[in-house]
Structure formats: structure tokens, C-alpha cells
Write a protein that holds these residues in place. Sequence first.
Motif, mmCIF file in Angstrom:
data_model
loop_
_atom_site.group_PDB
_atom_site.id
_atom_site.type_symbol
_atom_site.label_atom_id
_atom_site.label_comp_id
_atom_site.label_asym_id
_atom_site.label_seq_id
_atom_site.Cartn_x
_atom_site.Cartn_y
_atom_site.Cartn_z
ATOM 1 N N UNK A 62 0.811 -1.270 0.102
ATOM 2 C CA UNK A 62 -0.111 -0.120 -0.072
ATOM 3 C C UNK A 62 0.923 1.171 -0.098
ATOM 4 N N UNK A 63 1.755 1.221 0.884
ATOM 5 C CA UNK A 63 2.554 2.369 0.972
ATOM 6 C C UNK A 63 3.574 2.621 -0.389
ATOM 7 N N UNK A 64 4.163 1.576 -0.777
ATOM 8 C CA UNK A 64 5.022 1.575 -2.069
ATOM 9 C C UNK A 64 4.120 1.967 -3.193
ATOM 10 N N UNK A 69 5.386 5.938 -3.269
ATOM 11 C CA UNK A 69 6.547 5.816 -2.447
ATOM 12 C C UNK A 69 7.790 5.065 -3.215
ATOM 13 N N UNK A 70 7.108 4.200 -4.114
ATOM 14 C CA UNK A 70 8.290 3.634 -5.026
ATOM 15 C C UNK A 70 8.745 4.475 -5.875
ATOM 16 N N UNK A 71 8.164 5.485 -6.237
ATOM 17 C CA UNK A 71 8.655 6.476 -7.100
ATOM 18 C C UNK A 71 9.288 7.642 -6.576
ATOM 19 N N UNK A 72 9.348 7.762 -5.389
ATOM 20 C CA UNK A 72 9.964 8.952 -4.796
ATOM 21 C C UNK A 72 11.497 8.967 -4.668
ATOM 22 N N UNK A 73 12.262 9.959 -4.346
ATOM 23 C CA UNK A 73 13.588 10.029 -4.199
ATOM 24 C C UNK A 73 13.765 9.142 -2.780
ATOM 25 N N UNK A 74 15.155 8.598 -2.970
ATOM 26 C CA UNK A 74 15.616 7.843 -1.786
ATOM 27 C C UNK A 74 15.483 8.635 -0.493
ATOM 28 N N UNK A 75 15.911 9.905 -0.613
ATOM 29 C CA UNK A 75 16.000 10.866 0.638
ATOM 30 C C UNK A 75 14.637 10.892 1.460
ATOM 31 N N UNK A 76 13.600 11.080 0.502
ATOM 32 C CA UNK A 76 12.172 11.132 1.090
ATOM 33 C C UNK A 76 11.800 9.898 1.693
ATOM 34 N N UNK A 77 11.894 8.936 0.904
ATOM 35 C CA UNK A 77 11.732 7.622 1.477
ATOM 36 C C UNK A 77 12.301 7.426 2.850
ATOM 37 N N UNK A 78 13.433 7.798 3.136
ATOM 38 C CA UNK A 78 14.211 7.497 4.380
ATOM 39 C C UNK A 78 13.779 8.504 5.428
ATOM 40 N N UNK A 80 10.546 9.524 5.580
ATOM 41 C CA UNK A 80 9.407 9.066 6.006
ATOM 42 C C UNK A 80 9.269 7.776 6.928
ATOM 43 N N UNK A 81 10.224 6.737 6.337
ATOM 44 C CA UNK A 81 10.222 5.368 6.891
ATOM 45 C C UNK A 81 11.179 5.174 7.953
ATOM 46 N N UNK A 82 12.489 5.948 8.325
ATOM 47 C CA UNK A 82 13.255 5.830 9.316
ATOM 48 C C UNK A 82 12.586 6.244 10.572
ATOM 49 N N UNK A 83 12.125 7.268 10.530
ATOM 50 C CA UNK A 83 11.442 7.637 11.952
ATOM 51 C C UNK A 83 10.676 6.489 12.772
ATOM 52 N N UNK A 84 9.756 6.227 12.062
ATOM 53 C CA UNK A 84 9.068 5.053 12.784
ATOM 54 C C UNK A 84 9.678 3.675 12.885
#
Length: 110
Positions: A62-64, A69-78, A80-84
Amino acid sequence: MQQQELKKDSGHQEHPIKLYLMVWGLLFVLSTFSYLVDYFQFHGLLRWGLIIAFMLLKAGLIVAVFMHMAWERLALVYAILLPPLALLVLVGLMALEGGHTFLTRMLFFH
């Protein structure tokens, strides 16, 4: 021809409907497997492991795909996903410490 050029120039990216239908079908299959875990009455660690695995797979899809999120920049993915993920690690560490504290209290006070 001009419409295709406008779509390219506007920076708007469209994904084929087939992708969304395939992901929707896969989510349906994973949900079916999740319900089959209860239907076949698995117990214990196997049951919870399967339920959590199917839940994480569905959430990841669902997220990807649906949240793009699969098409976003890697920095944005990090970002959003690293804090949780860090919070989950810290909660796990606190749960381990809480279990240790509980067992120590049970040992010495009972």
C-alpha cells in the motif's frame, strides 16, 4: 501528440491501471491467506508470525504503490520510513527491559 508532450512537460507521471489492479489482486490474496491462518486454526508463534508477515506485506504494498513511495527520491523515503522504524526499535528495547525488570521483581519480591 500535443497531449503527450504536455504530460511529459508538466512533470505529472501516470501509472498504468494494470499495475494498480495487480496490486489490488495481490492485496486480496494476502488478505485471504491472513484469514486462512485463522480458518486452519494455527496456534502460537506460527499464527502470530504469519499474521504479522501478511500485515507487513500488505502495508508495504500500500505504501509503495498507492502512496507512490516506490517512485519517490530515496531521501524522502528515508525521511518518512526511518523515524517510525527507529521508534519500533526503541519500543522493542523498552519491552525487553520491562520484561527483565518484571522477572527480577518476581524473583526477589515473591
